[in-house]
Enzyme design. Structure first.
Site, short mmCIF file in Angstrom:
data_model
loop_
_atom_site.label_atom_id
_atom_site.label_comp_id
_atom_site.label_asym_id
_atom_site.label_seq_id
_atom_site.Cartn_x
_atom_site.Cartn_y
_atom_site.Cartn_z
CE LYS A 1 -1.40 2.90 2.05
NZ LYS A 1 -1.10 4.42 1.55
CB ALA B 1 2.79 7.52 0.37
CD GLU C 1 13.63 0.85 9.38
OE1 GLU C 1 14.24 0.03 9.27
OE2 GLU C 1 13.99 1.94 9.94
CB CYS D 1 13.27 9.02 8.30
SG CYS D 1 14.44 7.73 7.39
CD GLU E 1 10.55 13.12 11.71
OE1 GLU E 1 9.28 12.84 11.73
OE2 GLU E 1 11.40 12.47 11.14
N1 LIG Z 1 12.41 5.52 9.47
C1 LIG Z 1 12.47 5.52 8.21
O1 LIG Z 1 13.14 4.67 7.35
C2 LIG Z 1 11.54 6.50 7.62
C3 LIG Z 1 11.62 6.51 6.16
C4 LIG Z 1 10.79 7.54 5.74
C5 LIG Z 1 9.69 8.41 6.53
N2 LIG Z 1 9.75 8.08 7.83
C6 LIG Z 1 9.04 8.81 8.69
O2 LIG Z 1 7.59 9.00 7.97
C7 LIG Z 1 6.87 10.41 8.19
C8 LIG Z 1 6.83 10.92 6.90
O3 LIG Z 1 5.94 10.07 6.03
P1 LIG Z 1 4.54 10.00 5.87
O4 LIG Z 1 3.95 11.34 6.26
O5 LIG Z 1 4.20 9.55 4.77
O6 LIG Z 1 4.15 9.33 7.19
P2 LIG Z 1 2.85 8.72 7.61
O7 LIG Z 1 2.99 7.90 8.56
O8 LIG Z 1 1.67 9.80 7.39
O9 LIG Z 1 2.15 7.69 5.99
C9 LIG Z 1 3.02 6.63 5.84
C10 LIG Z 1 1.85 5.72 5.01
O10 LIG Z 1 0.91 5.16 5.94
C11 LIG Z 1 -0.11 5.29 5.36
N3 LIG Z 1 -0.90 5.46 6.45
C12 LIG Z 1 -1.22 6.67 7.10
N4 LIG Z 1 -2.10 6.53 8.20
C13 LIG Z 1 -2.48 4.98 8.22
C14 LIG Z 1 -3.46 4.06 8.87
N5 LIG Z 1 -3.90 4.74 10.02
N6 LIG Z 1 -3.45 2.85 8.51
C15 LIG Z 1 -2.70 2.46 7.60
N7 LIG Z 1 -1.98 3.13 6.69
C16 LIG Z 1 -1.83 4.46 7.23
C17 LIG Z 1 -0.08 6.29 4.43
O11 LIG Z 1 -1.00 6.39 3.51
C18 LIG Z 1 1.26 6.16 3.77
O12 LIG Z 1 1.06 5.19 2.88
C19 LIG Z 1 7.91 10.98 9.02
O13 LIG Z 1 8.04 10.96 10.32
C20 LIG Z 1 9.43 10.33 8.77
O14 LIG Z 1 10.28 10.23 9.70
C21 LIG Z 1 10.64 7.07 8.48
O1 LIG Z 2 13.99 9.00 4.56
C1 LIG Z 2 13.69 7.60 4.53
C2 LIG Z 2 15.05 7.04 4.05
O2 LIG Z 2 15.22 5.95 4.82
C3 LIG Z 2 16.21 7.87 4.22
S1 LIG Z 2 17.50 6.90 3.40
O3 LIG Z 2 17.73 7.37 2.07
O4 LIG Z 2 17.44 5.69 3.60
O5 LIG Z 2 18.91 7.51 4.24
#
Ligand SMILES: NC(=O)c1ccc[n+]([C@@H]2O[C@H](COP(=O)([O-])OP(=O)(O)OC[C@H]3O[C@@H](n4cnc5c(N)ncnc54)[C@H](O)[C@@H]3O)[C@@H](O)[C@H]2O)c1
Ligand SMILES: O=C[C@H](O)CS(=O)(=O)O
Length: 496
Positions: free
Chosen positions: A186, A188, A264, A298, A397
């Site tokens: 699924k 984004a 993650e 992230c 963040e």
């Molecule tokens: N740790 C990592 O590797 C990593 C990588 C990228 C982004 N992030 C984090 O993600 C955040 C930003 O990304 P974002 O805005 O897409 O995050 P988000 O959590 O809003 O959404 C991520 C995904 O989850 C889905 N989603 C949202 N709510 C849901 C629910 N209740 N049930 C099922 N699916 C749901 C969204 O449609 C999307 O596909 C930041 O906090 C960033 O730090 C972490």
């Molecule tokens: O933000 C999401 C990614 O995990 C960062 S990285 O490209 O893997 O460093």
């Protein structure tokens, strides 16, 4: 799509532009559609299938039906198919990068870089597929033989974010497929086109029907589909990349079926500059770590801590470096700062900047939204000096191009400040003192520590966080662990 002005009108292979979901090898139009926009211009790019919870049930059933044939392929057979997928991803790097820049906004060179980064996980796990080894154990009774098998865990679900629309999919799907698991993805809602193009290339590579399924959906249906994936007893593993808030929701929803979860999640990375650091190197690392993807990663630094003796020098040089950044449409030559993904992101960055100024911070670069540029979703790369622990940016963040710079006196003060968060994903520090490097590396409560570097991820290292930044590791030889179950065999009567 306005075929005259859309960036997607220039694809070398227009058949990569898919707008339907993929279930059991068939493109599914869904009962409704949702629009995808270019964050740089606000222009509509396409309308995409808005799949439903019922479609999710169908995808789970298709994956489960495809699993026996996929898991009984030999490791070599799966490896060859994954390698073909890698070759196709790289052969279509320009088109995939163009689709990514169009829907996510990152500069085109950076988008092509993500294609190569994401493809490298497919290349890596094509190789790892052949190294999922079991073991034999010393028997405690000579009439017995003891063995350990590693077997595919089963149907896996992946829920991925918009900021790395390709790499966050392949970093999950490649190990799952390598281990012999089918997947339901699924992506984004803000960036589905990249995911669908990647799925098209997976089909061309020979990944069988039902083994890889894509459920494109808008925000509301994403929540409903998530509930189906979490509640299904057929789905044995959920891998999620996104915010910690959503990670908690998915964990709670998955508890009744006791699923294995790979998470993650969010970060709040510190970047510490000690007075023995190479300041020019620290400035370059700081720019790379903070402003990659316009601060929307992230692992982007969220807080800069600079020791008093070098504070003024670092702030002056860092501000000068930031002022060289070029903000604009990701397709424009020389642009290294694209738009933010949506209005809410701009509002959050402005809120953090305004709060820092209100609490005594001094803007030394940027500081405002560029409302007259394109869609109006651009924010100047910003640096604020005089940051203090009571500011929002110290504990939230930002996920945007804002760099608050704090000062500190002692090593322990820096470590304590860096660790004063519920997050623990990436951290960075600059020092040339070998004793300090070991002391600080061991004291930082983070899954990853960059020392004299600002960018640390690559496919063969264990990527992940501690505390509320997640569970498990992606990439590296550790990355296969979440997709296999360990089975112990005890074979008796050997002497008969
Ligand atoms: N740790 C990592 O590797 C990593 C990588 C990228 C982004 N992030 C984090 O993600 C955040 C930003 O990304 P974002 O805005 O897409 O995050 P988000 O959590 O809003 O959404 C991520 C995904 O989850 C889905 N989603 C949202 N709510 C849901 C629910 N209740 N049930 C099922 N699916 C749901 C969204 O449609 C999307 O596909 C930041 O906090 C960033 O730090 C972490
Ligand atoms: O933000 C999401 C990614 O995990 C960062 S990285 O490209 O893997 O460093």
């Amino acid at each position: 799509m306005d075929t005259k002005t859309s960036p997607l009108a220039q694809l070398n292979d227009p058949s990569l532009l898919k707008t339907d979901g993929l279930i059991n090898g068939q493109w599914v139009a869904g009962s409704s559609r949702f629009d995808v926009h270019d964050p740089a211009t606000g222009q509509k790019l396409a309308d995409v299938a808005n799949l439903s919870p019922q479609d999710a049930e169908a995808a789970i059933a298709a994956a489960n039906a495809a699993w026996p044939a996929w898991k009984t392929k030999t490791a070599k057979e799966r490896s060859i198919i994954l390698r073909k997928w890698y070759d196709l991803l790289m052969a279509n790097q320009d088109d995939l990068g163009r689709i990514m820049t169009a829907e996510q906004g990152k500069p085109f060179p950076e988008a092509k870089g993500e294609v190569a980064y994401g493809a490298s996980f497919v290349e890596w796990f094509a190789e790892e597929a052949k190294r999922i080894n079991g073991e034999t154990l010393p028997q405690f009774d000579n009439s017995r033989r003891l063995l350990v098998l590693k077997q595919p865990i089963g149907v896996c679900a992946a829920i991925t974010p918009w900021n790395f629309p390709l790499a966050m999919i392949t970093r999950k799907v490649a190990p799952a497929l390598a281990a012999g698991c089918p997947v339901v993805i699924k992506p984004a809602e803000l960036t589905p086109l990249t995911a669908l193009a990647v799925a098209e290339l997976a089909q061309r590579a020979g990944i069988p029907a039902g083994v890889l399924n894509i459920l494109s959906a808008d925000a509301a249906n994403s929540i409903a589909i998530g509930k189906v994936l979490c509640a299904s007893d057929v789905v044995r593993h959920i891998s999620f990349t996104g915010s910690t808030e959503v990670g908690r929701i998915l964990m709670a929803q998955s508890a009744p079926t006791v699923k294995k979860m790979s998470l993650e999640l969010g970060g709040n990375a510190p970047f510490i500059v000690f007075d023995d650091a190479d300041i020019d190197s620290a400035v370059e690392g700081a720019f790379a770590s903070k402003y990659r993807n316009a601060g929307q990663t992230c692992v982007c630094t969220n807080r800069f801590y600079v020791q008093e003796g070098v504070y003024d020098e670092f702030v002056t040089k860092f501000a000068a470096r930031v002022l060289t950044a070029k903000v604009g449409n990701g397709f424009e030559a020389g642009v290294n700062q694209g738009p933010l993904i949506e209005e809410a992101a701009l509002v959050k960055v402005q809120r953090h900047v305004d709060d820092a100024i209100a609490k005594g911070g001094q803007v030394v670069a940027g500081g405002k939204r560029l409302s007259s540029l394109g869609s109006g979703q651009f924010f100047e790369p910003t640096v604020v000096a005089g940051a203090t622990a009571d500011m929002l940016c110290a504990r939230e963040e930002t996920f945007g191009p804002f760099a608050p710079v704090f000062s500190f006196k002692t090593e322990q003060e820096a470590i304590d400040a860096a660790n004063a968060t519920e997050f623990g994903l990436a951290s960075y520090f600059y020092s040339r003192d070998v004793g300090r490097i070991f002391r600080v590396s061991e004291a930082l409560e983070y899954g990853m520590v960059g020392i004299n570097v600002g960018i640390l991820a690559t496919e063969h290292v264990p990527f992940g966080g501690v505390k509320q930044s997640g569970l498990g590791r992606e990439g590296s030889h550790y990355g296969i662990d979440d997709y296999v179950e360990i089975k112990y065999l005890c074979l008796g009567d050997i002497q008969k």
